[in-house]
Design an enzyme around this catalytic site. Structure first.
Site, PDB file in Angstrom:
ATOM      1  N   ILE A  20       0.848  -1.192   0.000  1.00 19.38           N
ATOM      2  CA  ILE A  20       0.000   0.000   0.000  1.00 19.38           C
ATOM      3  C   ILE A  20       0.887   1.246   0.000  1.00 19.38           C
ATOM      4  CG2 ILE A  20      -1.666   1.307   1.382  1.00 19.38           C
ATOM      5  CD1 ILE A  20      -2.961  -1.380   2.139  1.00 19.38           C
ATOM      6  N   ALA A  95       2.231  -8.962  13.364  1.00 24.00           N
ATOM      7  CA  ALA A  95       1.984  -9.823  14.525  1.00 24.00           C
ATOM      8  C   ALA A  95       2.607 -11.179  14.206  1.00 24.00           C
ATOM      9  CB  ALA A  95       0.490  -9.973  14.775  1.00 24.00           C
ATOM     10  N   TYR A 155      -8.364 -12.250  12.055  1.00 17.33           N
ATOM     11  CA  TYR A 155      -7.547 -11.036  12.211  1.00 17.33           C
ATOM     12  C   TYR A 155      -6.995 -10.910  13.645  1.00 17.33           C
ATOM     13  CZ  TYR A 155      -5.911  -6.405  10.775  1.00 17.33           C
ATOM     14  OH  TYR A 155      -5.129  -5.312  10.458  1.00 17.33           O
ATOM     15  N   LYS A 162      -5.149  -2.690  15.857  1.00 21.15           N
ATOM     16  CA  LYS A 162      -5.697  -1.615  15.003  1.00 21.15           C
ATOM     17  C   LYS A 162      -6.669  -0.733  15.777  1.00 21.15           C
ATOM     18  CE  LYS A 162      -3.653  -2.422  10.984  1.00 21.15           C
ATOM     19  NZ  LYS A 162      -2.500  -1.572  10.568  1.00 21.15           N
ATOM     20  N   ILE A 191      -6.662  -5.890   0.381  1.00 22.17           N
ATOM     21  CA  ILE A 191      -5.850  -5.786  -0.836  1.00 22.17           C
ATOM     22  C   ILE A 191      -4.807  -6.899  -0.781  1.00 22.17           C
ATOM     23  CG2 ILE A 191      -4.213  -4.319  -2.112  1.00 22.17           C
ATOM     24  CD1 ILE A 191      -5.593  -1.868  -0.949  1.00 22.17           C
ATOM     25  N   ARG A 192      -4.580  -7.557  -1.895  1.00 22.52           N
ATOM     26  CA  ARG A 192      -3.635  -8.685  -1.915  1.00 22.52           C
ATOM     27  C   ARG A 192      -2.186  -8.189  -1.861  1.00 22.52           C
ATOM     28  NH1 ARG A 192      -5.042 -13.730  -2.776  1.00 22.52           N
ATOM     29  NH2 ARG A 192      -7.016 -13.208  -3.769  1.00 22.52           N
ATOM     30  N   THR A 193      -1.656  -8.015  -0.661  1.00 24.58           N
ATOM     31  CA  THR A 193      -0.261  -7.581  -0.472  1.00 24.58           C
ATOM     32  C   THR A 193       0.499  -8.696   0.249  1.00 24.58           C
ATOM     33  OG1 THR A 193      -0.731  -6.669   1.711  1.00 24.58           O
ATOM     34  CG2 THR A 193      -0.998  -5.164  -0.161  1.00 24.58           C
ATOM     35  N   LEU A 194       1.792  -8.461   0.487  1.00 23.81           N
ATOM     36  CA  LEU A 194       2.605  -9.427   1.234  1.00 23.81           C
ATOM     37  C   LEU A 194       1.979  -9.703   2.607  1.00 23.81           C
ATOM     38  CD1 LEU A 194       5.307 -10.988   1.130  1.00 23.81           C
ATOM     39  CD2 LEU A 194       6.386  -8.999   2.207  1.00 23.81           C
ATOM     40  N   ALA A 195       1.533  -8.650   3.286  1.00 20.76           N
ATOM     41  CA  ALA A 195       0.966  -8.803   4.637  1.00 20.76           C
ATOM     42  C   ALA A 195      -0.382  -9.522   4.619  1.00 20.76           C
ATOM     43  CB  ALA A 195       0.828  -7.444   5.315  1.00 20.76           C
TER      44      ALA A 195
HETATM   45  P1  NAD Z   1       3.149  -4.928   3.146  1.00 22.91           P
HETATM   46  O1  NAD Z   1       3.636  -6.237   3.639  1.00 22.91           O
HETATM   47  O2  NAD Z   1       3.474  -4.551   1.780  1.00 22.91           O
HETATM   48  O3  NAD Z   1       3.593  -3.758   4.133  1.00 22.91           O
HETATM   49  C1  NAD Z   1       3.819  -3.960   5.515  1.00 22.91           C
HETATM   50  C2  NAD Z   1       5.172  -3.381   5.801  1.00 22.91           C
HETATM   51  O4  NAD Z   1       5.441  -3.369   7.202  1.00 22.91           O
HETATM   52  C3  NAD Z   1       6.315  -4.173   5.138  1.00 22.91           C
HETATM   53  O5  NAD Z   1       7.028  -3.322   4.277  1.00 22.91           O
HETATM   54  C4  NAD Z   1       7.174  -4.596   6.323  1.00 22.91           C
HETATM   55  O6  NAD Z   1       8.548  -4.602   6.033  1.00 22.91           O
HETATM   56  C5  NAD Z   1       6.823  -3.474   7.313  1.00 22.91           C
HETATM   57  N1  NAD Z   1       7.248  -3.807   8.670  1.00 22.91           N
HETATM   58  C6  NAD Z   1       6.871  -4.832   9.455  1.00 22.91           C
HETATM   59  N2  NAD Z   1       7.553  -4.806  10.623  1.00 22.91           N
HETATM   60  C7  NAD Z   1       8.392  -3.739  10.561  1.00 22.91           C
HETATM   61  C8  NAD Z   1       9.383  -3.195  11.415  1.00 22.91           C
HETATM   62  N3  NAD Z   1       9.667  -3.762  12.604  1.00 22.91           N
HETATM   63  N4  NAD Z   1      10.042  -2.072  11.027  1.00 22.91           N
HETATM   64  C9  NAD Z   1       9.789  -1.503   9.824  1.00 22.91           C
HETATM   65  N5  NAD Z   1       8.877  -1.980   8.956  1.00 22.91           N
HETATM   66  C10 NAD Z   1       8.190  -3.082   9.316  1.00 22.91           C
HETATM   67  O7  NAD Z   1       1.540  -4.988   3.366  1.00 22.91           O
HETATM   68  P2  NAD Z   1       0.438  -3.834   3.273  1.00 22.91           P
HETATM   69  O8  NAD Z   1      -0.852  -4.574   3.149  1.00 22.91           O
HETATM   70  O9  NAD Z   1       0.816  -2.820   2.297  1.00 22.91           O
HETATM   71  O10 NAD Z   1       0.459  -3.224   4.745  1.00 22.91           O
HETATM   72  C11 NAD Z   1       0.652  -1.857   5.004  1.00 22.91           C
HETATM   73  C12 NAD Z   1      -0.343  -1.339   6.046  1.00 22.91           C
HETATM   74  O11 NAD Z   1      -1.657  -1.404   5.491  1.00 22.91           O
HETATM   75  C13 NAD Z   1      -0.389  -2.148   7.327  1.00 22.91           C
HETATM   76  O12 NAD Z   1      -0.543  -1.277   8.424  1.00 22.91           O
HETATM   77  C14 NAD Z   1      -1.648  -2.975   7.162  1.00 22.91           C
HETATM   78  O13 NAD Z   1      -2.208  -3.329   8.390  1.00 22.91           O
HETATM   79  C15 NAD Z   1      -2.518  -1.971   6.432  1.00 22.91           C
HETATM   80  N6  NAD Z   1      -3.700  -2.512   5.762  1.00 22.91           N
HETATM   81  C16 NAD Z   1      -3.578  -3.503   4.832  1.00 22.91           C
HETATM   82  C17 NAD Z   1      -4.715  -4.000   4.191  1.00 22.91           C
HETATM   83  C18 NAD Z   1      -4.622  -5.115   3.199  1.00 22.91           C
HETATM   84  O14 NAD Z   1      -5.643  -5.786   2.965  1.00 22.91           O
HETATM   85  N7  NAD Z   1      -3.491  -5.363   2.584  1.00 22.91           N
HETATM   86  C19 NAD Z   1      -5.969  -3.464   4.513  1.00 22.91           C
HETATM   87  C20 NAD Z   1      -6.053  -2.440   5.454  1.00 22.91           C
HETATM   88  C21 NAD Z   1      -4.914  -1.965   6.075  1.00 22.91           C
HETATM   89  O1  0WE Z   2      -3.150  -5.729   8.612  1.00 23.23           O
HETATM   90  C1  0WE Z   2      -3.197  -6.644   7.823  1.00 23.23           C
HETATM   91  C2  0WE Z   2      -2.180  -7.774   7.882  1.00 23.23           C
HETATM   92  C3  0WE Z   2      -1.161  -7.560   8.938  1.00 23.23           C
HETATM   93  C4  0WE Z   2      -0.268  -8.729   9.234  1.00 23.23           C
HETATM   94  C5  0WE Z   2      -0.078  -9.818   8.395  1.00 23.23           C
HETATM   95  C6  0WE Z   2       0.802 -10.827   8.752  1.00 23.23           C
HETATM   96  C7  0WE Z   2       1.008 -12.046   7.910  1.00 23.23           C
HETATM   97  C8  0WE Z   2       2.370 -12.685   8.153  1.00 23.23           C
HETATM   98  C9  0WE Z   2       0.400  -8.685  10.423  1.00 23.23           C
HETATM   99  N1  0WE Z   2       1.255  -9.657  10.797  1.00 23.23           N
HETATM  100  C10 0WE Z   2       1.472 -10.707   9.976  1.00 23.23           C
HETATM  101  N2  0WE Z   2       2.349 -11.669  10.396  1.00 23.23           N
HETATM  102  C11 0WE Z   2       2.782 -12.677   9.601  1.00 23.23           C
HETATM  103  O2  0WE Z   2       3.543 -13.546  10.038  1.00 23.23           O
HETATM  104  N3  0WE Z   2      -4.209  -6.660   6.894  1.00 23.23           N
HETATM  105  C12 0WE Z   2      -5.270  -5.685   7.006  1.00 23.23           C
HETATM  106  C13 0WE Z   2      -4.333  -7.669   5.829  1.00 23.23           C
HETATM  107  C14 0WE Z   2      -5.230  -8.725   6.344  1.00 23.23           C
HETATM  108  O3  0WE Z   2      -4.782  -9.635   7.211  1.00 23.23           O
HETATM  109  C15 0WE Z   2      -5.866 -10.434   7.550  1.00 23.23           C
HETATM  110  C16 0WE Z   2      -7.001  -9.993   6.881  1.00 23.23           C
HETATM  111  C17 0WE Z   2      -6.606  -8.885   6.096  1.00 23.23           C
HETATM  112  C18 0WE Z   2      -7.461  -8.077   5.207  1.00 23.23           C
HETATM  113  C19 0WE Z   2      -5.930 -11.502   8.418  1.00 23.23           C
HETATM  114  C20 0WE Z   2      -7.150 -12.162   8.581  1.00 23.23           C
HETATM  115  C21 0WE Z   2      -8.279 -11.727   7.923  1.00 23.23           C
HETATM  116  C22 0WE Z   2      -8.206 -10.635   7.062  1.00 23.23           C
END
Ligand code: NAD
Ligand code: 0WE
Length: 255
Positions: A20, A95, A155, A162, A191-195
């Protein structure tokens, strides 16, 4: 498009092109902001640098937000290099996998601590680092998710973190208002990201989101980026302490 010429933006949380933070960085860049973009560690470095090169003038930095020393060094570097900061984007959450896998009831003390330290405390620490550089006022933006507000299966401890993040946005907004620094959260749809990868039910969740949201589609990285540009800009001069949903309207539905 909004004009952010002359504004300096620091974006934390770049992992890859699906991040994101990358969607936000691209939109801030399009709007004319000068960018510095952060990745977590050596392991993320090569991929991050490759992307950052795509945005002319953008510069990389490395910062693990669980280290006070790295945070201090990061802001010292920014002060030296840019002299000021206008926009801070916090796009970081973590987490431990076990705590997302086990029942919520089994959440470990250490898992709870890590989730809150990395996903919530880091916003306080980064805001404290950024505020002295925001001499012209500023805009701080973080990313949250609906699981803060209602139970989303799987979650777990991240939902609790959060909820704390959204409360942190309000308390920071109250503190920093006197310096004309605004603090807001964007609550993005899935959104389909690494997290989000590795979450078994993600495909089902996204299908459900598409069927049930008023706009009948999933959220795109760019849509989050556009709202970040708005929050960063003067158009949002009266907006602080808020959580703005960018989720195709999913959160308004009761059934
Ligand atoms: P992402 O994996 O691309 O980004 C998460 C980032 O957090 C990574 O770059 C990782 O290196 C960084 N990170 C984790 N631990 C860290 C640390 N100790 N120091 C520095 N960086 C650290 O995934 P994303 O989905 O782009 O997540 C970004 C934000 O968006 C997060 O807060 C996530 O909760 C939020 N979010 C994601 C979604 C989703 O569906 N993907 C939806 C709503 C909110
Ligand atoms: O905030 C997030 C994901 C955050 C996240 C993801 C991971 C996966 C790998 C935090 N910690 C970890 N630790 C790991 O080891 N999102 C909003 C994306 C997300 O995560 C979900 C979702 C959605 C959307 C988990 C369960 C259900 C929905």
């Amino acid at each position: 498009m909004l004009n952010l010429n002359g504004r300096v933006a620091a974006v934390f949380g770049l992992a890859n092109k699906r991040s994101i933070s990358w969607g936000i960085a691209k939109k801030l860049h399009e709007a004319g902001a000068k960018l510095t973009i952060g990745y977590q560690n050596e392991r993320m470095k090569a991929e991050a640098l490759g992307l950052i090169e795509e945005l002319p003038g953008a510069e990389p930095f490395q910062c693990d937000v669980s280290s006070d020393a790295e945070i201090d060094q990061t802001f010292a570097q920014m002060k030296e290099h840019y002299g000021k900061l206008d926009i801070l984007v916090h796009s970081i959450a973590f987490a431990p996998a076990e705590d997302l896998k086990n029942d919520f009831l089994q959440t470990s003390r250490e898992g709870f601590r890590i989730a809150h330290e990395v996903s919530v405390y880091s916003l306080i620490a980064l805001s404290r680092g950024a505020a002295p550089l925001m001499t012209d006022g500023g805009s701080i933006i973080t990313l949250t998710y609906f699981g803060a507000e209602k139970v989303v299966p799987h979650y777990k401890v991240m939902g609790v973190a959060k909820a704390a993040l959204e409360a942190t946005v309000r308390y920071l907004a109250a503190d920093l208002g006197k310096q004309n620094i605004r603090v807001n959260a964007i609550s993005a749809g899935p959104i389909r990201t690494l997290a989000a990868r590795g979450i078994g039910a993600l495909g089902d969740m996204m299908k459900h989101h598409e069927e049930r949201s008023p706009l009948h589609r999933n959220t795109e990285q760019d849509e989050v980026g556009k709202t970040a540009v708005y929050l960063a800009s003067d158009l949002a001069s009266g907006v602080t302490g808020e959580t703005i949903y960018v989720d195709s309207g999913y959160n308004i539905m009761g059934f």
